[in-house]
Design a protein around this motif. Sequence first.
Motif, PDB file in Angstrom:
ATOM      1  N   GLY A 475       0.822  -1.200   0.000  1.00  0.00           N
ATOM      2  CA  GLY A 475       0.000   0.000   0.000  1.00  0.00           C
ATOM      3  C   GLY A 475       0.855   1.248   0.000  1.00  0.00           C
ATOM      4  N   PRO A 476       0.250   2.414   0.169  1.00  0.00           N
ATOM      5  CA  PRO A 476       1.021   3.669   0.194  1.00  0.00           C
ATOM      6  C   PRO A 476       2.005   3.669   1.352  1.00  0.00           C
ATOM      7  CG  PRO A 476      -1.246   4.019   0.941  1.00  0.00           C
ATOM      8  CD  PRO A 476      -1.195   2.634   0.377  1.00  0.00           C
ATOM      9  N   GLY A 477       3.187   4.191   1.112  1.00  0.00           N
ATOM     10  CA  GLY A 477       4.205   4.223   2.163  1.00  0.00           C
ATOM     11  C   GLY A 477       4.931   2.916   2.345  1.00  0.00           C
ATOM     12  N   GLN A 478       4.869   2.028   1.367  1.00  0.00           N
ATOM     13  CA  GLN A 478       5.531   0.727   1.474  1.00  0.00           C
ATOM     14  C   GLN A 478       7.042   0.911   1.694  1.00  0.00           C
ATOM     15  OE1 GLN A 478       4.576  -1.829  -1.790  1.00  0.00           O
ATOM     16  NE2 GLN A 478       6.031  -3.429  -1.218  1.00  0.00           N
ATOM     17  N   TRP A 479       7.613   0.068   2.564  1.00  0.00           N
ATOM     18  CA  TRP A 479       9.037   0.152   2.895  1.00  0.00           C
ATOM     19  C   TRP A 479       9.714  -1.166   2.559  1.00  0.00           C
ATOM     20  CZ3 TRP A 479      11.326  -1.311   8.145  1.00  0.00           C
ATOM     21  CH2 TRP A 479      12.696  -1.024   8.183  1.00  0.00           C
ATOM     22  N   SER A 480      10.790  -1.104   1.811  1.00  0.00           N
ATOM     23  CA  SER A 480      11.475  -2.319   1.351  1.00  0.00           C
ATOM     24  C   SER A 480      12.091  -3.119   2.493  1.00  0.00           C
ATOM     25  CB  SER A 480      12.572  -1.948   0.342  1.00  0.00           C
ATOM     26  OG  SER A 480      13.535  -1.091   0.933  1.00  0.00           O
ATOM     27  N   GLY A 481      12.351  -2.470   3.630  1.00  0.00           N
ATOM     28  CA  GLY A 481      12.963  -3.173   4.760  1.00  0.00           C
ATOM     29  C   GLY A 481      11.966  -3.766   5.733  1.00  0.00           C
ATOM     30  N   ALA A 482      10.657  -3.665   5.423  1.00  0.00           N
ATOM     31  CA  ALA A 482       9.630  -4.120   6.364  1.00  0.00           C
ATOM     32  C   ALA A 482       9.732  -5.626   6.638  1.00  0.00           C
ATOM     33  CB  ALA A 482       8.244  -3.771   5.831  1.00  0.00           C
ATOM     34  N   ARG A 483       9.924  -6.414   5.593  1.00  0.00           N
ATOM     35  CA  ARG A 483       9.980  -7.873   5.766  1.00  0.00           C
ATOM     36  C   ARG A 483      11.118  -8.267   6.697  1.00  0.00           C
ATOM     37  NH1 ARG A 483      12.290 -12.586   3.805  1.00  0.00           N
ATOM     38  NH2 ARG A 483      10.807 -14.334   3.541  1.00  0.00           N
ATOM     39  N   HIS A 484      12.301  -7.735   6.426  1.00  0.00           N
ATOM     40  CA  HIS A 484      13.464  -8.074   7.254  1.00  0.00           C
ATOM     41  C   HIS A 484      13.250  -7.618   8.692  1.00  0.00           C
ATOM     42  CE1 HIS A 484      17.632  -8.738   8.400  1.00  0.00           C
ATOM     43  NE2 HIS A 484      17.669  -7.504   8.893  1.00  0.00           N
ATOM     44  N   SER A 485      12.673  -6.446   8.876  1.00  0.00           N
ATOM     45  CA  SER A 485      12.431  -5.923  10.219  1.00  0.00           C
ATOM     46  C   SER A 485      11.503  -6.845  11.010  1.00  0.00           C
ATOM     47  CB  SER A 485      11.828  -4.513  10.131  1.00  0.00           C
ATOM     48  OG  SER A 485      11.585  -3.995  11.419  1.00  0.00           O
ATOM     49  N   ILE A 486      10.469  -7.361  10.344  1.00  0.00           N
ATOM     50  CA  ILE A 486       9.517  -8.256  11.013  1.00  0.00           C
ATOM     51  C   ILE A 486      10.178  -9.589  11.360  1.00  0.00           C
ATOM     52  CG2 ILE A 486       7.379  -9.570  10.694  1.00  0.00           C
ATOM     53  CD1 ILE A 486       6.435  -7.201   8.888  1.00  0.00           C
ATOM     54  N   LEU A 487      10.958 -10.127  10.441  1.00  0.00           N
ATOM     55  CA  LEU A 487      11.588 -11.430  10.656  1.00  0.00           C
ATOM     56  C   LEU A 487      12.662 -11.392  11.746  1.00  0.00           C
ATOM     57  CD1 LEU A 487      11.964 -12.735   6.975  1.00  0.00           C
ATOM     58  CD2 LEU A 487      10.222 -13.352   8.659  1.00  0.00           C
ATOM     59  N   THR A 488      13.185 -10.220  12.039  1.00  0.00           N
ATOM     60  CA  THR A 488      14.276 -10.112  13.025  1.00  0.00           C
ATOM     61  C   THR A 488      13.824  -9.495  14.349  1.00  0.00           C
ATOM     62  OG1 THR A 488      14.938  -7.998  12.008  1.00  0.00           O
ATOM     63  CG2 THR A 488      16.074  -9.991  11.260  1.00  0.00           C
ATOM     64  N   VAL A 489      12.526  -9.404  14.562  1.00  0.00           N
ATOM     65  CA  VAL A 489      12.002  -8.829  15.811  1.00  0.00           C
ATOM     66  C   VAL A 489      12.576  -9.535  17.028  1.00  0.00           C
ATOM     67  CG1 VAL A 489       9.943  -8.704  17.262  1.00  0.00           C
ATOM     68  CG2 VAL A 489       9.871  -7.809  14.948  1.00  0.00           C
ATOM     69  N   MET A 490      12.486 -10.867  17.050  1.00  0.00           N
ATOM     70  CA  MET A 490      12.909 -11.608  18.240  1.00  0.00           C
ATOM     71  C   MET A 490      14.422 -11.547  18.442  1.00  0.00           C
ATOM     72  SD  MET A 490      10.088 -12.276  19.550  1.00  0.00           S
ATOM     73  CE  MET A 490      10.757 -13.063  21.010  1.00  0.00           C
ATOM     74  N   ASP A 491      15.176 -11.340  17.368  1.00  0.00           N
ATOM     75  CA  ASP A 491      16.627 -11.154  17.525  1.00  0.00           C
ATOM     76  C   ASP A 491      16.906  -9.916  18.381  1.00  0.00           C
ATOM     77  OD1 ASP A 491      17.030 -13.331  15.888  1.00  0.00           O
ATOM     78  OD2 ASP A 491      17.347 -12.142  14.078  1.00  0.00           O
ATOM     79  N   ARG A 492      16.163  -8.844  18.112  1.00  0.00           N
ATOM     80  CA  ARG A 492      16.364  -7.616  18.884  1.00  0.00           C
ATOM     81  C   ARG A 492      15.800  -7.733  20.296  1.00  0.00           C
ATOM     82  NH1 ARG A 492      15.033  -5.876  13.751  1.00  0.00           N
ATOM     83  NH2 ARG A 492      12.855  -5.508  14.295  1.00  0.00           N
ATOM     84  N   VAL A 493      14.769  -8.565  20.460  1.00  0.00           N
ATOM     85  CA  VAL A 493      14.222  -8.809  21.804  1.00  0.00           C
ATOM     86  C   VAL A 493      15.240  -9.564  22.657  1.00  0.00           C
ATOM     87  CG1 VAL A 493      12.466 -10.066  23.120  1.00  0.00           C
ATOM     88  CG2 VAL A 493      11.799  -8.750  21.101  1.00  0.00           C
ATOM     89  N   TYR A 494      15.854 -10.607  22.088  1.00  0.00           N
ATOM     90  CA  TYR A 494      16.772 -11.458  22.855  1.00  0.00           C
ATOM     91  C   TYR A 494      18.127 -10.800  23.104  1.00  0.00           C
ATOM     92  CZ  TYR A 494      13.571 -15.399  22.076  1.00  0.00           C
ATOM     93  OH  TYR A 494      12.491 -16.235  22.070  1.00  0.00           O
ATOM     94  N   TYR A 495      18.544  -9.915  22.212  1.00  0.00           N
ATOM     95  CA  TYR A 495      19.916  -9.403  22.250  1.00  0.00           C
ATOM     96  C   TYR A 495      20.334  -8.820  23.612  1.00  0.00           C
ATOM     97  CZ  TYR A 495      24.212  -7.056  20.939  1.00  0.00           C
ATOM     98  OH  TYR A 495      25.518  -6.655  20.896  1.00  0.00           O
ATOM     99  N   PRO A 496      19.549  -7.920  24.228  1.00  0.00           N
ATOM    100  CA  PRO A 496      20.011  -7.325  25.495  1.00  0.00           C
ATOM    101  C   PRO A 496      20.096  -8.317  26.648  1.00  0.00           C
ATOM    102  CG  PRO A 496      17.785  -6.596  24.984  1.00  0.00           C
ATOM    103  CD  PRO A 496      18.274  -7.317  23.776  1.00  0.00           C
ATOM    104  N   PHE A 497      19.511  -9.515  26.491  1.00  0.00           N
ATOM    105  CA  PHE A 497      19.609 -10.536  27.541  1.00  0.00           C
ATOM    106  C   PHE A 497      20.954 -11.272  27.494  1.00  0.00           C
ATOM    107  CE2 PHE A 497      14.898 -10.417  26.978  1.00  0.00           C
ATOM    108  CZ  PHE A 497      14.541 -10.103  28.283  1.00  0.00           C
ATOM    109  N   ASN A 498      21.597 -11.260  26.331  1.00  0.00           N
ATOM    110  CA  ASN A 498      22.802 -12.070  26.134  1.00  0.00           C
ATOM    111  C   ASN A 498      24.040 -11.401  26.728  1.00  0.00           C
ATOM    112  OD1 ASN A 498      21.295 -13.978  24.691  1.00  0.00           O
ATOM    113  ND2 ASN A 498      21.555 -12.845  22.775  1.00  0.00           N
TER     114      ASN A 498
END
Length: 541
Positions: A475-498
Motif C-alpha cells: 500500500g502507500p508508504g511501502q518500505w522495502s525493509g519491512a519484511r526483514h524488520s519483522i523477521l528479526t524482531v525476536m533477535d532484537r528482543v533477545y539481544y540485550p539478555f545475552n
Amino acid sequence: MVKRVAVIGGGAAGLVATKTCLEEGLEPTCFDRRDSLGGLWVFDEKVQDNLSNCMWTTTMNTSKEIIAFSDFPMPKKFPNFIRSSHAEEYLQSYALNFNLDKFTRLSTEVVMIKRAEDFFTSGRWTVTSKNLKNGETMTEVFDGVMVCSGHHLEKHIPKLPGLDEFKGQIMHSHDYRKPLTLTGKRVLVVGLGNSGGDIASEVGLSTEVMLSTRRGAWVMERRGSRGLPWDIEMLTRFGSLVDKLLPLSLSQKLLAASFMAKLDHDLYSLTTTSMPKGVSGFLSDDLANRILCGRVHIRDDIKRFAESSVEFVDGTVEDVDVVILATGYHIRFPFIEKEGVDIKDNLMPLYKRVFLPDLEHQTLSFIGFFNVSGSLWQIFELQSRMAVYTLTGAIKLPSRRKMKEDIREMEKKRTQICPDSLRHSVAVAWFPFMEELAEVIGCKPNVWRLLLTDPKLGLKVLFGPVVGAHYRLHGPGQWSGARHSILTVMDRVYYPFNTRKVPSGLPQSIELLRRLLYPSTLQILAMYLFILMLLVLVFVV
C-alpha cells in the motif's frame, strides 16, 4: 505549488508527522517551545506550566519493538523496556536520520491558529508564533495544520472537600521529576494510574505511603511468561483473532482471571469493578512488592481534608504532611481559535481521533489525542499518514454524516468497556483502532495472502507481535525493509539478555515440565480457539 504544513509539537507525534509530510512532498514546519527535539521525553528538572515532562525514572510500558516507528527499528542494544533517556536518544536519532531538524523551529511557541481570510475557498490557516529567545512574533499562512502538542499539559486539580484548608505540601504529578526524599513524612498519593502507581512505589522506598483510589485498578507487570516482555506475547494478530471470536463478556472475564492468577487483587485491595479492556489498569513491577512490604497502603476515596489530616470514605482518619495529586489532565488548545474546537469533559468529536467532521475543509488534524493499552507511537504514525494522505488527496474522507456516525459508534464502544472519567474519555482499543486506520490508509496487511505467498513472513505476522512494520508491507508508504524488520524482531528482543554465557547441562525434562505446567500466552489462546472450534462443531453437528 508545494503545500506548507504547520506541525505543532516536536515530540514523537510531531516528528513522525513532519517525516510523513516530507515523504509525500509537502513542506512542513515543526514548532516546539523546547530548545531540543523529543517532547516530554527530554528530561528537564525545571517545572513549567502547560509543558509536559517525564520523570527521571520513567520507563516505557510497551516494549521497544512494539513502540518503534515502522521504518526505524530501535537499536538492538536497547533494553526491551526503554527509559526516558533511551526514548530521547531514539527520537533525536530518528530526526537526524530523516533530516527533520532542518524543518524545525525550536524555542518557538505557537500562540494562535485561526482560519485564513480565504479559508472557505482554500482551507488555509494563519499561524502566529513567538520566538521565546528574542520575543519576535511572526504570522504565516499554511495549507494545513497538524496539532501534535499532546494532552498532558493542563493539570486537573479535583475539587476535594477541604483541600484548600490543608496546610501541608500539595503538588501535582506533573511537577514531580526526581525521587523525593521524604523520610519521616506522611505522604498521600491521590489517583491509582500510571503516574500514581509509579510515584507511590518510588516514594515508598524512603517512607510509608497511602495511595487513594476511587475505583481500584488492574495491575500487571512488564514481565510476561519466561520473562519476555508482556506485549510480545499478548499483542498478536492471532490473539486478537481469538479475542474477536469470543463474546466480550467472556473475553473480559478471561483477561481478568489471568490478572488475578498473577496477583490476587482482592488480597492487595486493588480490586476494581471495571473490566480490564477499558484501559482501567496499568503496568507496575514495584507496586505489589511495596504493598507486600508495607511501604504502600491502598486506601479508599477521599471524603474530606482537614488542616493536617485526611478522612477517607470508610471513616478512617490519617495525619498527612504531603499530598501528591496524580489526577490527570484537561485537554485544552488555547492556541486555536475558540470556534475551531469544542471540548467538554475531555470529549473531542473527532473522526478516527483525527478530524473534526464539521470543518468545510479537512486541513486541520489532531495527532495523538487518545489513550490506549498499547503502543502510542504506532498510532501517531498511522494517524499522521492518514492526515497527510488526506491533504495530498490520496485519501478521500467519507461524508460528514458518515464521519459522525463513526464517531458515535466509537463512543458507544468506549462506554461499553470504560468507566466515566477524564482519563478514559479518549480511550480506544489498541489493535482494532490501528486496523481501522490502516484500512482507511490502504496499508492493512492481508495475512492470509501472506501465508500463501510468503509463509515464513505470514506466520510471523499472524503469530508474532504486532509491530509497526506490518503496516509498511504494501500500500502507500511501502518500505522495502519491512519484511526483514519483522523477521528479526525476536533477535532484537533477545539481544540485550545475552550478557553471559549460560552453562548447559540442565535436564530436558525441566523444559518439558515448564511447557506443560506453565504454557505461554500464545499456547493458552490456541487452546481457547481449539475449544471454541470443538464447541462450534458439536452444536453444528
